[in-house]
Scaffold this active site. Structure first.
Site, PDB file in Angstrom:
ATOM      1  N   LYS A  14      45.114  31.596  27.405  1.00 49.35           N
ATOM      2  CA  LYS A  14      44.916  31.941  28.806  1.00 49.35           C
ATOM      3  C   LYS A  14      45.742  30.989  29.649  1.00 49.35           C
ATOM      4  O   LYS A  14      45.948  29.829  29.285  1.00 49.35           O
ATOM      5  CB  LYS A  14      43.438  31.810  29.195  1.00 49.35           C
ATOM      6  CG  LYS A  14      43.039  32.681  30.362  1.00 49.35           C
ATOM      7  CD  LYS A  14      42.918  34.139  29.945  1.00 49.35           C
ATOM      8  CE  LYS A  14      42.346  35.012  31.060  1.00 49.35           C
ATOM      9  NZ  LYS A  14      42.096  36.383  30.611  1.00 49.35           N
ATOM     10  N   ARG A  70      35.230  47.139  49.784  1.00 54.78           N
ATOM     11  CA  ARG A  70      35.174  47.811  48.482  1.00 54.78           C
ATOM     12  C   ARG A  70      33.879  48.602  48.344  1.00 54.78           C
ATOM     13  O   ARG A  70      33.877  49.743  47.874  1.00 54.78           O
ATOM     14  CB  ARG A  70      35.267  46.784  47.353  1.00 54.78           C
ATOM     15  CG  ARG A  70      36.583  46.031  47.259  1.00 54.78           C
ATOM     16  CD  ARG A  70      36.472  44.938  46.216  1.00 54.78           C
ATOM     17  NE  ARG A  70      37.705  44.187  46.060  1.00 54.78           N
ATOM     18  CZ  ARG A  70      37.818  43.056  45.379  1.00 54.78           C
ATOM     19  NH1 ARG A  70      36.737  42.548  44.784  1.00 54.78           N
ATOM     20  NH2 ARG A  70      38.971  42.432  45.275  1.00 54.78           N
ATOM     21  N   ASN A  83      34.400  38.248  32.263  1.00 53.03           N
ATOM     22  CA  ASN A  83      34.586  37.311  31.161  1.00 53.03           C
ATOM     23  C   ASN A  83      33.574  36.169  31.258  1.00 53.03           C
ATOM     24  O   ASN A  83      33.198  35.745  32.351  1.00 53.03           O
ATOM     25  CB  ASN A  83      36.001  36.722  31.188  1.00 53.03           C
ATOM     26  CG  ASN A  83      37.052  37.741  30.844  1.00 53.03           C
ATOM     27  OD1 ASN A  83      36.942  38.447  29.840  1.00 53.03           O
ATOM     28  ND2 ASN A  83      38.078  37.845  31.668  1.00 53.03           N
ATOM     29  N   ALA A 108      32.247  43.992  32.374  1.00 48.57           N
ATOM     30  CA  ALA A 108      33.612  43.606  32.051  1.00 48.57           C
ATOM     31  C   ALA A 108      33.944  42.160  32.380  1.00 48.57           C
ATOM     32  O   ALA A 108      35.008  41.672  32.004  1.00 48.57           O
ATOM     33  CB  ALA A 108      34.592  44.520  32.798  1.00 48.57           C
ATOM     34  N   ARG A 131      45.737  33.903  35.379  1.00 45.81           N
ATOM     35  CA  ARG A 131      44.787  33.926  36.493  1.00 45.81           C
ATOM     36  C   ARG A 131      45.250  32.952  37.572  1.00 45.81           C
ATOM     37  O   ARG A 131      45.577  31.791  37.266  1.00 45.81           O
ATOM     38  CB  ARG A 131      43.399  33.538  35.979  1.00 45.81           C
ATOM     39  CG  ARG A 131      42.342  33.365  37.038  1.00 45.81           C
ATOM     40  CD  ARG A 131      40.956  33.224  36.423  1.00 45.81           C
ATOM     41  NE  ARG A 131      40.562  34.434  35.717  1.00 45.81           N
ATOM     42  CZ  ARG A 131      39.301  34.718  35.392  1.00 45.81           C
ATOM     43  NH1 ARG A 131      38.322  33.879  35.702  1.00 45.81           N
ATOM     44  NH2 ARG A 131      39.005  35.835  34.752  1.00 45.81           N
TER      45      ARG A 131
END
Length: 351
Positions: free
Chosen positions: A83, A213, A266, A264, A47
């Site tokens: 991560k 979007r 996290n 979805a 990320r």
């Protein structure tokens, strides 16, 4: 104060180790957080984000790596949880992305396979191609370079099956026809999910901080839209958080007007106590590390298990069945669904 915060966060985390570096030329801070290697090498996305401070970036990596351990276990993947996070100014990233990724690749290579990276926020298969030239420890390169490509479709598909399971358990029927579903965050995964929901006959409401979007989805599918600040509290049957984490908390939960939550994003719960808060309000919660596990099944299925597209699709569909078992266990034990899902995942973490 900063040193104390680093220490406190690491002590509370309970993971294995954090590898970090600072690239002086770009000012980027990099953290690779390896939470568990109990099932195999750790794996998780890379990320890139502008945080308010380096310690905040590390803390995000710690939280996300813990969730990845649970996600890998729930999928029976032969991998542990990890991560990686890069904290850098967006303007610097745009100007010096290759240099930043090359420095990250050097840090990744220094771990000798203890951790494998993959795409996440602000990274994609092309970035994995670039990193792979310098370190082989990545998943989800482009198909042209021998990888499995983007996980977007299967992450969205897993979330879609989580919504179906939530509708069945909380609303009494699996059919989404006419059901109102708010999708908060309609980037890659959220946008793909909207299309699946529309095709299933749902009445979809979308929201995103990026207005383009929203405008695109409204134009293409005729969905409704709400302002970002109103998304979580909009009345609906199911809320699907697909943006950033921490949106379910002591402040927002009393204001929710939905029967179930399945998205979805996290780390949707800000604190562990929020699991009980949702239970007490009678709102069914599909734990995010199960609902979003389609991405793991995509990478692991194609690259480690050499599955076909049909086999990956079938495995992703089974996430809905796992959630139904979790919901039933939570109801029987009078616990939160997150607690029930964690119990199932941790039962698979054997050393």
């Amino acid at each position: 104060m900063t040193v104390d915060r680093y220490a406190e966060s690491l002590c509370a985390w309970g993971g294995e180790f954090v590898a970090s570096c600072h690239d002086a030329d770009t000012g980027a801070f990099m953290f690779i957080c390896v939470h568990s290697t109990a099932r195999g090498p750790a794996a998780g996305g890379l990320r890139i984000k502008a945080y308010d401070a380096p310690v905040s970036a590390m803390e995000d990596g710690l939280r996300l790596s813990s969730a990845m351990t649970l996600k890998m276990a729930i999928c029976d993947a032969p991998l542990g949880g990890g991560k990686s996070v890069i904290f850098v100014d967006p303007a610097v990233l745009e100007a010096q992305r290759p240099k930043i990724l090359a420095r990250f690749a050097a840090l990744l290579e220094s771990l000798h396979g203890t951790y494998y990276g993959a795409p996440d926020m602000n990274t994609g298969p092309d970035d994995m191609d670039f990193i792979y030239e310098r370190s082989r420890y990545v998943f989800c390169r482009t198909a042209e370079r021998g990888g499995s490509g983007s996980t977007t479709h299967h992450t969205a598909l897993g979330t879609f099956h989580a919504i179906l399971a939530s509708a069945e358990f909380a609303l009494g029927r699996r059919d989404l026809t006419g059901r109102s579903i708010v999708v908060q965050g309609v980037g890659g995964v959220g946008g793909a999910l909207v299309e699946m929901l529309v095709r299933a006959g749902a009445r979809v409401i979308v929201s995103d901080v990026v207005s383009a979007r929203v405008d695109d989805l409204v134009s293409r599918f005729g969905v409704a839209a709400v302002a970002p600040e109103d998304a979580v509290t909009t009345a609906c049957d199911i809320l699907a958080p697909c943006a950033t984490g921490g949106i379910l908390n002591a402040r927002s939960i009393p204001e929710l007007r939905c029967a179930a939550i399945a998205g979805a994003a996290n780390n949707q719960l800000e604190t562990p106590e929020d699991d009980a808060r949702l239970r007490d309000r009678g709102i069914l919660y599909a734990p995010d590390f199960v609902a979003s596990a389609g991405g793991v099944l995509h990478g692991v299925g194609f690259e480690l298990w050499k599955w076909s597209e049909a086999q990956v699709d079938q495995a992703v569909e089974r996430l809905g069945g796992i959630l139904l078992d979790v919901f039933a266990a939570a109801k029987a034990d009078k616990t939160g669904t997150r607690e029930a899902a964690e119990r199932l995942a941790r039962s698979k973490l054997v050393r």
